[in-house]
Motif scaffolding. Structure first.
Motif, PDB file in Angstrom:
ATOM      1  N   PHE A  17      -5.358   4.105   7.725  1.00  0.00           N
ATOM      2  CA  PHE A  17      -4.742   3.669   6.256  1.00  0.00           C
ATOM      3  C   PHE A  17      -6.342   3.682   5.517  1.00  0.00           C
ATOM      4  O   PHE A  17      -6.396   3.309   4.514  1.00  0.00           O
ATOM      5  CB  PHE A  17      -4.609   2.185   6.265  1.00  0.00           C
ATOM      6  N   CYS A  18      -7.230   4.507   5.591  1.00  0.00           N
ATOM      7  CA  CYS A  18      -8.257   4.720   4.754  1.00  0.00           C
ATOM      8  C   CYS A  18      -7.915   5.544   3.408  1.00  0.00           C
ATOM      9  O   CYS A  18      -8.649   5.137   2.633  1.00  0.00           O
ATOM     10  CB  CYS A  18      -9.072   5.869   5.742  1.00  0.00           C
ATOM     11  N   TYR A  19      -6.852   6.060   3.401  1.00  0.00           N
ATOM     12  CA  TYR A  19      -6.315   6.530   1.839  1.00  0.00           C
ATOM     13  C   TYR A  19      -6.054   5.268   1.091  1.00  0.00           C
ATOM     14  O   TYR A  19      -5.819   5.824  -0.162  1.00  0.00           O
ATOM     15  CB  TYR A  19      -5.117   7.372   2.036  1.00  0.00           C
ATOM     16  N   THR A  20      -5.890   4.101   1.591  1.00  0.00           N
ATOM     17  CA  THR A  20      -5.932   2.822   0.477  1.00  0.00           C
ATOM     18  C   THR A  20      -6.922   2.503  -0.007  1.00  0.00           C
ATOM     19  O   THR A  20      -6.917   1.791  -0.854  1.00  0.00           O
ATOM     20  CB  THR A  20      -4.993   1.946   1.311  1.00  0.00           C
ATOM     21  N   ILE A 129       4.486   2.776  14.745  1.00  0.00           N
ATOM     22  CA  ILE A 129       4.412   1.423  13.696  1.00  0.00           C
ATOM     23  C   ILE A 129       3.683   1.786  12.394  1.00  0.00           C
ATOM     24  O   ILE A 129       4.069   1.475  11.514  1.00  0.00           O
ATOM     25  CB  ILE A 129       3.803   0.459  14.680  1.00  0.00           C
ATOM     26  N   LEU A 130       2.481   2.475  12.709  1.00  0.00           N
ATOM     27  CA  LEU A 130       1.672   2.788  11.479  1.00  0.00           C
ATOM     28  C   LEU A 130       2.383   3.581  10.606  1.00  0.00           C
ATOM     29  O   LEU A 130       2.198   3.409   9.315  1.00  0.00           O
ATOM     30  CB  LEU A 130       0.449   3.443  12.005  1.00  0.00           C
ATOM     31  N   ALA A 134       3.362   2.829   6.750  1.00  0.00           N
ATOM     32  CA  ALA A 134       2.772   3.304   5.740  1.00  0.00           C
ATOM     33  C   ALA A 134       3.960   3.742   4.860  1.00  0.00           C
ATOM     34  O   ALA A 134       3.727   3.746   3.516  1.00  0.00           O
ATOM     35  CB  ALA A 134       2.043   4.387   6.181  1.00  0.00           C
ATOM     36  N   VAL A 135       5.008   4.249   5.481  1.00  0.00           N
ATOM     37  CA  VAL A 135       6.165   4.746   4.614  1.00  0.00           C
ATOM     38  C   VAL A 135       6.894   3.697   3.689  1.00  0.00           C
ATOM     39  O   VAL A 135       6.890   3.773   2.579  1.00  0.00           O
ATOM     40  CB  VAL A 135       7.311   5.199   5.400  1.00  0.00           C
ATOM     41  N   PHE A 136       6.842   2.394   4.323  1.00  0.00           N
ATOM     42  CA  PHE A 136       7.344   1.153   3.668  1.00  0.00           C
ATOM     43  C   PHE A 136       6.417   1.012   2.512  1.00  0.00           C
ATOM     44  O   PHE A 136       7.049   0.737   1.165  1.00  0.00           O
ATOM     45  CB  PHE A 136       7.397  -0.110   4.673  1.00  0.00           C
ATOM     46  N   LEU A 179       5.078  14.288   5.273  1.00  0.00           N
ATOM     47  CA  LEU A 179       4.502  14.450   6.787  1.00  0.00           C
ATOM     48  C   LEU A 179       5.086  13.221   7.457  1.00  0.00           C
ATOM     49  O   LEU A 179       5.173  13.574   8.653  1.00  0.00           O
ATOM     50  CB  LEU A 179       3.111  14.338   6.444  1.00  0.00           C
ATOM     51  N   LYS A 180       5.449  12.068   6.643  1.00  0.00           N
ATOM     52  CA  LYS A 180       5.798  10.841   7.598  1.00  0.00           C
ATOM     53  C   LYS A 180       7.138  10.927   7.975  1.00  0.00           C
ATOM     54  O   LYS A 180       7.606  10.165   8.898  1.00  0.00           O
ATOM     55  CB  LYS A 180       5.202   9.730   7.198  1.00  0.00           C
ATOM     56  N   THR A 181       8.011  11.523   7.274  1.00  0.00           N
ATOM     57  CA  THR A 181       9.499  11.517   7.628  1.00  0.00           C
ATOM     58  C   THR A 181       9.964  12.012   8.639  1.00  0.00           C
ATOM     59  O   THR A 181      10.934  11.470   9.492  1.00  0.00           O
ATOM     60  CB  THR A 181      10.354  12.386   6.281  1.00  0.00           C
TER      61      THR A 181
END
Length: 429
Positions: A17-20, A129-130, A134-136, A179-181
């Motif tokens: 989650f560094c992008y946050t 889980i991550l 993240a998608v949520f 990417l996450k889908t």
């Protein structure tokens, strides 16, 4: 003694989650591009992680990622040639700044792979889980922004950086979700838990809706790649379970499209259809023409400086001379909008090909393994194939290597790829 379980999960979560990390931190650090604060955060996190790990492990154990691993070595070769190319760089400072970013990503890669190999770590579970979380937060936040603008304030549905979410622009946000889908579809096809299926279906709905609302052409192509691939792999060897999961997929896609139409009801046309039509008629779009010019000038540069390139990080400077006749106002071609061409232009053929091997090798190997294991409804190699396929599409049209949100997710995927490869080797032995 190994790194503790809780510490391992904490570090992986911080990397993920560094992008946050925002552009402004406590009103004391303010930057124009949030990538700067994210790179700084990664550098500090790398140093902290290294100091924590070496308390119970040797440096040799940490660097074991390179042991008999030619794929990981290709990343090292890429870094070496990036260093060498500084010799020919017109702007030495810019070269040093860029190579510093590459070194931060490189050390991040080593630590993530090391943490994924820690014995008590169920890396795929952590990865899943991550990704779901993240998608949520990404999709629901952006969807709410659209809901507030279009439904509550009755504005027309339009593309705007007001809906960029946690990233620098809407195109990056679109690809972050693309990417996450794949992992969502993997969980849908492989879990037996009704509760997990329900959560995953909602996340698929939310992410597809966000991608449609953001309307990025390249991300729509990537989403189509995912959906078509899932349909094909389901048809290859159908059974009752596959038919049910495929039907649920169609249902959730239809629901996403219907919700998109609800948001788009006040518009005279569909942004998605309009932008998709340009894909088949690129001569009508200025941004496509601009990209084609970037590609042609990059190829010219590669032909002129094939061995060491123009110097790492120097494309933004050299490109001005190549594109001076078409530059408008103060708009400078900062990126080629194709990571592969940019690497070849900046660090030469050897370094560029090493980078291409680093990206394409897992994609090709996973495709071959996927074909062999197609008797399974949705193999883990198929998952890697999809994620790398999306990243390659992004790399051909944008610059994901420069953005931690997508680059770090790729490193997590590579760590996952190594783990399933290692299990496969042990099984064969």
């Amino acid at each position: 003694m190994l790194v503790s379980k809780s510490l391992t999960y904490l570090l992986l979560g911080l990397y993920f989650f560094c992008y946050t990390i925002p552009q402004s931190i406590f009103n004391s650090i303010n930057v124009f591009d949030r990538v700067s604060t994210q790179i700084l955060f990664l550098a500090v996190l790398n140093l902290s992680s290294f100091l924590l790990i070496v308390r119970t492990n040797t440096v040799g154990q940490i660097l074991s990622v390179f042991k008999k691993n030619y794929h990981a070595l290709s990343y090292l070769v890429f870094i070496v040639f990036s260093f060498i190319s500084i010799v020919v760089a017109d702007n030495l400072i810019e070269g040093l700044v860029t190579i510093t970013k590459y070194l931060v990503f490189f050390s991040t890669f080593i630590i993530i792979v090391f943490l994924s190999k820690v014995g008590h770590t169920n890396f795929f579970k952590v990865f899943s889980i991550l990704t779901i979380f993240a998608v949520f937060i990404e999709s629901t936040f952006i969807n709410y922004l659209f809901y507030d603008s279009v439904i509550l304030k009755e504005n027309l549905l339009q593309r705007s950086n007001d809906f960029k979410g946690f990233t620098a622009n809407i195109n990056i946000s679109s690809f972050s979700l693309c990417l996450k889908t794949p992992i969502l579809f993997y969980l849908l096809f492989n879990t037996r838990s009704t509760k997990i299926k329900g959560v995953v279906l909602f996340m698929i709905f939310s992410s597809i809706l966000t991608i449609l609302l953001l309307g990025g052409r390249a991300s729509l192509i990537a989403l189509s790649f995912i959906l078509v691939s899932v349909i094909i792999i389901s048809i290859l060897k159908s059974n009752k379970s596959k038919i049910i999961n495929l039907s649920l997929s169609f249902l959730i896609i239809a629901l996403s499209l219907s919700t998109y139409k609800f948001f788009n009801q006040n518009n005279t046309s569909s942004n998605v259809i309009d932008r998709f039509s340009i894909v088949f008629n690129p001569s009508e779009d200025d941004s496509v023409k601009e990209r084609l010019n970037f590609y042609s000038t990059a190829i010219q540069s590669i032909q002129k400086y094939p061995l060491l390139g123009i110097g790492v990080g120097n494309w933004k400077i050299v490109s001005i001379n190549y594109s001076k006749d078409i530059i408008e106002d103060y708009k400078v071609p900062y990126f080629v909008h194709n990571d592969f061409l940019q690497m070849l232009a900046e660090i030469g053929l050897f370094g560029g090909l090493a980078y291409m091997y680093f990206i394409f090798s897992p994609f090709i190997v996973s495709f071959k393994k996927m074909i062999k294991s197609c008797k399974k409804q949705f193999s883990r190699y198929f998952l890697v194939f999809l994620i790398f396929g999306v990243y390659i599409i992004d790399s051909l049209l944008n610059f994901p290597m420069a953005r931690p949100v997508n680059a770090i997710y790729l490193l997590f995927t590579i760590a996952f790829y190594y783990s399933i490869n290692q299990k496969n080797i042990k099984n064969e032995e």
